[in-house]
Design a protein around this motif. Structure first.
Motif, PDB file in Angstrom:
ATOM      1  N   GLN A 205      94.877 -49.021 -24.854  1.00 27.26           N
ATOM      2  CA  GLN A 205      95.892 -50.003 -24.509  1.00 27.26           C
ATOM      3  C   GLN A 205      95.346 -51.069 -23.562  1.00 27.26           C
ATOM      4  OE1 GLN A 205      98.831 -50.765 -25.529  1.00 27.26           O
ATOM      5  NE2 GLN A 205      99.392 -52.237 -23.941  1.00 27.26           N
ATOM      6  N   TRP A 206      94.959 -50.666 -22.359  1.00 25.77           N
ATOM      7  CA  TRP A 206      94.524 -51.646 -21.356  1.00 25.77           C
ATOM      8  C   TRP A 206      93.150 -52.221 -21.660  1.00 25.77           C
ATOM      9  CZ3 TRP A 206      96.331 -48.146 -16.738  1.00 25.77           C
ATOM     10  CH2 TRP A 206      97.722 -48.227 -16.645  1.00 25.77           C
ATOM     11  N   GLY A 207      92.329 -51.505 -22.420  1.00 27.51           N
ATOM     12  CA  GLY A 207      91.037 -52.027 -22.849  1.00 27.51           C
ATOM     13  C   GLY A 207      91.130 -52.811 -24.145  1.00 27.51           C
ATOM     14  N   GLU A 208      92.372 -53.109 -24.562  1.00 24.60           N
ATOM     15  CA  GLU A 208      92.654 -53.877 -25.784  1.00 24.60           C
ATOM     16  C   GLU A 208      92.118 -53.173 -27.028  1.00 24.60           C
ATOM     17  OE1 GLU A 208      91.468 -57.936 -25.320  1.00 24.60           O
ATOM     18  OE2 GLU A 208      92.969 -58.313 -23.762  1.00 24.60           O
ATOM     19  N   GLY A 209      92.343 -51.854 -27.058  1.00 21.18           N
ATOM     20  CA  GLY A 209      91.955 -51.060 -28.213  1.00 21.18           C
ATOM     21  C   GLY A 209      93.042 -50.971 -29.258  1.00 21.18           C
ATOM     22  N   ALA A 210      93.053 -49.851 -29.981  1.00 23.41           N
ATOM     23  CA  ALA A 210      93.893 -49.713 -31.169  1.00 23.41           C
ATOM     24  C   ALA A 210      95.389 -49.754 -30.857  1.00 23.41           C
ATOM     25  CB  ALA A 210      93.545 -48.421 -31.896  1.00 23.41           C
ATOM     26  N   LEU A 211      95.835 -49.104 -29.790  1.00 21.43           N
ATOM     27  CA  LEU A 211      97.266 -49.094 -29.470  1.00 21.43           C
ATOM     28  C   LEU A 211      97.749 -50.475 -29.046  1.00 21.43           C
ATOM     29  CD1 LEU A 211      97.820 -45.720 -27.567  1.00 21.43           C
ATOM     30  CD2 LEU A 211      98.267 -46.253 -29.963  1.00 21.43           C
ATOM     31  N   HIS A 212      96.921 -51.189 -28.332  1.00 22.20           N
ATOM     32  CA  HIS A 212      97.274 -52.560 -27.945  1.00 22.20           C
ATOM     33  C   HIS A 212      97.465 -53.432 -29.177  1.00 22.20           C
ATOM     34  CE1 HIS A 212      96.326 -56.736 -26.674  1.00 22.20           C
ATOM     35  NE2 HIS A 212      97.017 -56.394 -25.598  1.00 22.20           N
ATOM     36  N   ALA A 213      96.569 -53.289 -30.135  1.00 24.91           N
ATOM     37  CA  ALA A 213      96.677 -54.066 -31.372  1.00 24.91           C
ATOM     38  C   ALA A 213      97.919 -53.684 -32.170  1.00 24.91           C
ATOM     39  CB  ALA A 213      95.421 -53.866 -32.220  1.00 24.91           C
ATOM     40  N   MET A 214      98.323 -52.418 -32.066  1.00 24.04           N
ATOM     41  CA  MET A 214      99.497 -51.932 -32.793  1.00 24.04           C
ATOM     42  C   MET A 214     100.800 -52.484 -32.220  1.00 24.04           C
ATOM     43  SD  MET A 214     100.712 -47.958 -33.092  1.00 24.04           S
ATOM     44  CE  MET A 214     101.368 -48.012 -31.406  1.00 24.04           C
ATOM     45  N   GLY A 215     100.797 -52.813 -30.919  1.00 29.95           N
ATOM     46  CA  GLY A 215     102.006 -53.328 -30.284  1.00 29.95           C
ATOM     47  C   GLY A 215     102.606 -52.404 -29.248  1.00 29.95           C
ATOM     48  N   PHE A 216     101.919 -51.291 -28.976  1.00 32.02           N
ATOM     49  CA  PHE A 216     102.359 -50.386 -27.918  1.00 32.02           C
ATOM     50  C   PHE A 216     102.323 -51.114 -26.581  1.00 32.02           C
ATOM     51  CE2 PHE A 216     101.130 -47.098 -24.727  1.00 32.02           C
ATOM     52  CZ  PHE A 216     102.265 -46.307 -24.803  1.00 32.02           C
ATOM     53  N   TYR A 217     103.275 -50.770 -25.676  1.00 36.53           N
ATOM     54  CA  TYR A 217     103.338 -51.475 -24.397  1.00 36.53           C
ATOM     55  C   TYR A 217     103.533 -50.491 -23.250  1.00 36.53           C
ATOM     56  CZ  TYR A 217     104.331 -55.191 -21.049  1.00 36.53           C
ATOM     57  OH  TYR A 217     104.270 -56.042 -19.981  1.00 36.53           O
ATOM     58  N   ASP A 218     102.675 -50.615 -22.249  1.00 39.80           N
ATOM     59  CA  ASP A 218     102.793 -49.794 -21.039  1.00 39.80           C
ATOM     60  C   ASP A 218     102.277 -50.627 -19.881  1.00 39.80           C
ATOM     61  OD1 ASP A 218     102.984 -47.887 -19.104  1.00 39.80           O
ATOM     62  OD2 ASP A 218     101.748 -46.385 -20.110  1.00 39.80           O
ATOM     63  N   PHE A 219     103.183 -51.251 -19.159  1.00 43.10           N
ATOM     64  CA  PHE A 219     102.831 -52.221 -18.123  1.00 43.10           C
ATOM     65  C   PHE A 219     101.921 -51.627 -17.063  1.00 43.10           C
ATOM     66  CE2 PHE A 219     104.152 -53.944 -13.884  1.00 43.10           C
ATOM     67  CZ  PHE A 219     103.480 -55.155 -13.978  1.00 43.10           C
ATOM     68  N   ALA A 220     102.340 -50.531 -16.424  1.00 45.60           N
ATOM     69  CA  ALA A 220     101.573 -49.993 -15.291  1.00 45.60           C
ATOM     70  C   ALA A 220     101.278 -48.506 -15.406  1.00 45.60           C
ATOM     71  CB  ALA A 220     102.300 -50.288 -13.975  1.00 45.60           C
ATOM     72  N   GLY A 221     101.611 -47.876 -16.538  1.00 42.97           N
ATOM     73  CA  GLY A 221     101.107 -46.534 -16.737  1.00 42.97           C
ATOM     74  C   GLY A 221     102.092 -45.391 -16.785  1.00 42.97           C
ATOM     75  N   SER A 222     103.324 -45.586 -17.227  1.00 43.11           N
ATOM     76  CA  SER A 222     104.221 -44.449 -17.416  1.00 43.11           C
ATOM     77  C   SER A 222     103.592 -43.422 -18.346  1.00 43.11           C
ATOM     78  CB  SER A 222     105.568 -44.905 -17.998  1.00 43.11           C
ATOM     79  OG  SER A 222     106.354 -45.546 -17.031  1.00 43.11           O
ATOM     80  N   THR A 223     102.905 -43.917 -19.376  1.00 45.99           N
ATOM     81  CA  THR A 223     102.177 -43.022 -20.278  1.00 45.99           C
ATOM     82  C   THR A 223     100.712 -42.909 -19.888  1.00 45.99           C
ATOM     83  OG1 THR A 223     103.575 -43.135 -22.252  1.00 45.99           O
ATOM     84  CG2 THR A 223     101.231 -42.862 -22.617  1.00 45.99           C
ATOM     85  N   LEU A 224     100.037 -44.042 -19.720  1.00 44.87           N
ATOM     86  CA  LEU A 224      98.586 -44.046 -19.578  1.00 44.87           C
ATOM     87  C   LEU A 224      98.102 -43.373 -18.300  1.00 44.87           C
ATOM     88  CD1 LEU A 224      97.847 -47.645 -20.884  1.00 44.87           C
ATOM     89  CD2 LEU A 224      97.694 -45.486 -22.132  1.00 44.87           C
ATOM     90  N   VAL A 225      98.928 -43.350 -17.270  1.00 41.87           N
ATOM     91  CA  VAL A 225      98.572 -42.647 -16.034  1.00 41.87           C
ATOM     92  C   VAL A 225      99.429 -41.395 -15.864  1.00 41.87           C
ATOM     93  CG1 VAL A 225      98.401 -42.775 -13.522  1.00 41.87           C
ATOM     94  CG2 VAL A 225      97.848 -44.776 -14.915  1.00 41.87           C
ATOM     95  N   HIS A 226     100.748 -41.581 -15.849  1.00 42.89           N
ATOM     96  CA  HIS A 226     101.627 -40.484 -15.440  1.00 42.89           C
ATOM     97  C   HIS A 226     101.781 -39.404 -16.499  1.00 42.89           C
ATOM     98  CE1 HIS A 226     102.597 -42.286 -11.625  1.00 42.89           C
ATOM     99  NE2 HIS A 226     102.674 -43.443 -12.249  1.00 42.89           N
ATOM    100  N   SER A 227     102.084 -39.787 -17.732  1.00 43.78           N
ATOM    101  CA  SER A 227     102.233 -38.712 -18.717  1.00 43.78           C
ATOM    102  C   SER A 227     100.876 -38.147 -19.135  1.00 43.78           C
ATOM    103  CB  SER A 227     103.029 -39.182 -19.945  1.00 43.78           C
ATOM    104  OG  SER A 227     102.271 -40.021 -20.773  1.00 43.78           O
ATOM    105  N   VAL A 228      99.803 -38.933 -19.037  1.00 43.48           N
ATOM    106  CA  VAL A 228      98.469 -38.376 -19.283  1.00 43.48           C
ATOM    107  C   VAL A 228      98.181 -37.293 -18.244  1.00 43.48           C
ATOM    108  CG1 VAL A 228      95.997 -38.869 -19.118  1.00 43.48           C
ATOM    109  CG2 VAL A 228      97.453 -40.313 -20.522  1.00 43.48           C
TER     110      VAL A 228
END
Length: 430
Positions: free
Chosen positions: A175-198
């Motif tokens: 997502q934040w590195g502009e990979g596959a999820l970012h291209a798909m349209g996934f959105y996570d401003f500050a990390g509810s998923t990328l930091v906290h749920s991970v």
């Protein structure tokens, strides 16, 4: 001092020009960069304070015989996390995918020698690294509280190195590195998923692999294990609330006044509403004024708003925070019924409310809609599978090699005396 400064000023200016040439920047661009970078550095300090908040919260919510152990882990976690993130994590998380958005890329070990001021209009390369490094260490700290009071400290540290060094940045790159999820349209401003749920998925994996603390569940009933200090836990939560202004505010990646102020308002409103949600549901479920659920309600509201703090109006933030406060109580009760022993409620706060907050992006605010909600669901599923699968694999290998759990004797007598030779609280009563 003024005379010394006047003498040294030309030398300092010359050194500054040699190290960080600014000839390519206009005065206006340099001023904008300076303001934005200063705000980002302040946010780094605020996120750093969150580690003190976690230390206070976790040591306050766990038993006094394990205080030094939990503080030892919380002290070394940001240290290990930063070193691990320096060596491999940052370049793994921001690899500049060579062949378009993908799932894995790597641009080399250690940091680049990037000293110029033309890295980004909002901040320097070094500021970018340190801000992201603080986030990385946070993901491991979430695991610390859930597995407290029975995990071998060696197993925890090995897990932290691998999780922060490989699992967290790989997922973040999508997502934040502009990979596959970012291209798909996934959105996570500050990390509810990328930091906290991970971090929450890692905590869940650890709790499952470790099993509950001795005496936690007896004859189908939950046995309370009182923490060492309610005041300390309360201080920890307020430090985390304070630090979250940097966590979310810095994620604007500039000091742009409109978005930054909105993010800070939404962050605080969600925390306040989360406290109320935890209070209400805690009273409904336990028939008492439960401070622990109010405190976790605050954190639940903060986690819940983190994915969409820049997209919401204040009314939506209040609703998201309140729902998160309700959910954190229900989640804690559900985990007890499943005999999953989370010592501080980290799974309920960070995983349950992280998932909800990420879904809220598709339900409320500027991106609300079925298409976005579907993107959020897919993103949650992919990140969850990777985080949980990676954590389970690490813990499984640790269990089969060095072992994960301390002996029953050490657990009963407390980890402080056996692993550290010192007690957290030395006041005794005759």
């Amino acid at each position: 001092m003024e005379v010394v400064y006047l003498i040294m000023k030309p030398v300092l200016l010359m050194i500054t020009e040699l190290v960080s040439p600014s000839a390519s920047l206009s005065d206006e661009a340099l001023n904008i960069l300076t303001v934005n970078n200063l705000w980002m550095m302040l946010c780094i300090a605020l996120v750093f304070v969150m580690h003190l908040g976690f230390a206070c919260l976790e040591s306050g919510f766990t038993q006094s015989k394990n205080t030094v152990n939990i503080l030892f882990k919380n002290t070394l976690t940001p240290a290990i996390g930063l070193v691990s993130y320096t060596i491999i994590g940052f370049n793994l998380m921001y690899p500049e995918f060579a062949n378009g958005p993908g799932w894995f890329d790597f641009s080399g070990f250690f940091l680049k020698d990037t000293l110029g001021l033309d890295y980004n209009i909002g901040y320097t390369y070094w500021t970018d690294f340190l801000f992201q490094g603080m986030f990385a260490a946070t993901a491991a700290t979430i695991v610390s509280g859930a597995v407290a009071e029975r995990i071998k400290i060696s197993a925890y540290f090995i897990f932290t190195i691998v999780f922060v060094g490989f699992v967290y940045p790989t997922i973040g790159s999508w997502q934040w590195g502009e990979g596959a999820l970012h291209a798909m349209g996934f959105y996570d401003f500050a990390g509810s998923t990328l930091v906290h749920s991970v971090g929450g998925w890692g905590a869940l994996a650890g709790v499952i692999m470790l099993g509950p603390r001795l005496g936690k569940f007896i004859n189908g009933k939950v046995v309370e294990k009182p923490g060492s200090s309610v005041p300390l836990a309360t201080i920890g939560v307020f430090l985390l609330w304070f630090g979250w202004f940097g966590f979310n505010g810095g994620s604007v990646l500039s000091a742009e006044p409109g978005t930054t102020s909105l993010v800070l308002v939404n962050t605080s409103l969600a925390a306040a509403a989360g406290a109320l949600g935890g209070f209400v549901m805690g009273y409904i479920v336990f028939k008492r004024l439960d401070l622990g659920m109010v405190l976790n309600g605050i954190l639940a509201g903060l986690v819940g708003i983190t994915a969409g703090a820049d997209l919401m109006l204040p009314g939506s933030s209040l609703l998201i925070g309140f729902i998160a406060g309700l959910l954190v109580v229900l989640s804690a009760v559900t985990l007890d019924k499943l005999k999953l022993d989370d010592a501080v409620g980290a799974i309920s706060v960070h995983l349950t409310c992280g998932v909800f907050g990420t879904l809220a992006v598709g339900m409320f605010g500027a991106k609300a809609g079925w298409d976005q909600l579907l993107n959020q669901i897919i993103g949650i599923g992919i990140c969850g599978a990777a985080a949980f699968g990676g954590a389970i694999a690490i813990f499984f290998l640790l269990k089969k090699t060095i072992g994960m759990r301390v002996s029953a004797e050490h657990e009963e007598q407390g980890l402080d005396s056996h692993e550290h030779g010192i007690r957290g609280y030395t006041i005794t009563y005759e």
